[in-house]
Design a protein around this motif. Structure first.
Motif, mmCIF file in Angstrom:
data_model
loop_
_atom_site.group_PDB
_atom_site.id
_atom_site.type_symbol
_atom_site.label_atom_id
_atom_site.label_comp_id
_atom_site.label_asym_id
_atom_site.label_seq_id
_atom_site.Cartn_x
_atom_site.Cartn_y
_atom_site.Cartn_z
ATOM 1 N N ASP A 184 0.831 -1.192 0.000
ATOM 2 C CA ASP A 184 0.000 0.000 0.000
ATOM 3 C C ASP A 184 0.872 1.251 0.000
ATOM 4 O OD1 ASP A 184 -2.260 -1.540 0.083
ATOM 5 O OD2 ASP A 184 -2.360 -1.566 2.264
ATOM 6 N N ASP A 185 0.278 2.334 -0.444
ATOM 7 C CA ASP A 185 0.982 3.604 -0.506
ATOM 8 C C ASP A 185 0.841 4.308 0.836
ATOM 9 O OD1 ASP A 185 2.259 5.870 -1.329
ATOM 10 O OD2 ASP A 185 0.501 6.730 -2.300
ATOM 11 N N GLY A 228 -1.612 5.248 5.274
ATOM 12 C CA GLY A 228 -1.710 6.249 4.218
ATOM 13 C C GLY A 228 -2.280 7.562 4.742
ATOM 14 N N THR A 243 7.853 10.993 2.293
ATOM 15 C CA THR A 243 6.950 10.615 1.201
ATOM 16 C C THR A 243 6.569 11.802 0.328
ATOM 17 O OG1 THR A 243 4.896 10.938 2.457
ATOM 18 C CG2 THR A 243 5.991 8.790 2.661
#
Length: 256
Positions: free
Chosen positions: A55-56, A72, A100
């Motif tokens: 997952d991001d 996230g 990020t």
């Protein structure tokens, strides 16, 4: 009426050349290389193809199976997070969120505890900014410039000037429970809980509908463990700091 005449069709460029025939070329592409058979899969075989892509988001530690746990923060909808825990954990999350590409706005009454992190994390860029309590201006979040607002405003944080928006998440840090904590926990999209007293564990368990084993475990958690939960799901996560994070922030600690 004129009769149409047929002309010999040109040989397919994919057709193998006859033995001894000269090499053919394609304009602009040079010599035609060797021809090989095409590879194809049936629809059933496609399920066997996969890429190890998670997952991001921000890696917040590892779960009980030693697999990365990812949170996230950058979302197209508002996202409120409450962390009942220590400053060390909040600072690691801020550091990783900045990595990020998110802009991190820190609303705090103890800026001296954030100053070194902000200076190091920026690396010459203004990716982290410190604001006094109640002084955070609109951040203008967007899909290309997401924002994480961290509210480090003590046990009774006032209502903030900024709230969760699309592409702007808000993480509120509570060192312990307080009279305003139930309201914050009830409206949060996600709650992180580090070690608390047995009485606090009972209150959190009631608000978050935690099973009895999880309630009992909350007063015995190690400094580097956080129980992330909603009313429907929960996951204990061990936050493993990198060497750079340990050098910058020190060892994990629940109390500052």
């Amino acid at each position: 009426m004129a009769m149409a005449t047929s002309t010999p069709s040109a040989p397919s460029p994919d057709a193998p050349a006859a033995p001894g025939a000269p090499r053919r070329t394609r304009p602009g592409f040079g010599l035609i290389g060797p021809r090989r058979g095409r590879q194809s899969l049936t629809a059933d075989q496609l399920d066997a193809l996969a890429l190890p892509v998670g997952d991001d988001g921000v890696i917040i530690g590892v779960d009980g199976h030693n697999q990365p746990a990812v949170l996230g923060f950058n979302r197209p909808e508002p996202f409120d997070v409450v962390l009942v825990g220590g400053l060390w954990t909040a600072q690691v999350l801020a550091f990783r969120a900045a990595a990020t590409g998110a802009r991190v706005a820190i609303e705090t009454g103890r800026p001296h505890l954030w100053a070194n992190l902000v200076q190091v994390a920026g690396g010459g860029q203004q990716c982290m900014t410190i604001f006094d309590v109640g002084r955070v201006p609109p951040q203008g979040p967007s899909v290309g410039s997401p924002v994480l607002v961290i509210r480090d405003c003590g046990m009774r944080p006032p209502r903030g000037r900024v709230s969760a928006l699309p592409w702007q998440s808000v993480l509120t840090l509570l060192p312990y429970l307080s009279p305003v904590a139930p309201r914050l926990l009830e409206h949060a999209g996600l709650v992180g809980i580090q070690r608390v007293s047995p009485d606090e564990a009972e209150e959190i368990g009631r608000i978050m509908a935690l099973p009895r084993p999880d309630v009992a475990a909350l007063s015995t958690l190690q400094d580097w463990v956080t129980l992330w939960c909603t009313r429907e799901a929960r996951q204990a996560v061990t936050l493993q700091a990198t060497d750079a994070e340990t050098g910058l922030l020190g060892s994990p600690r629940r109390v500052d």
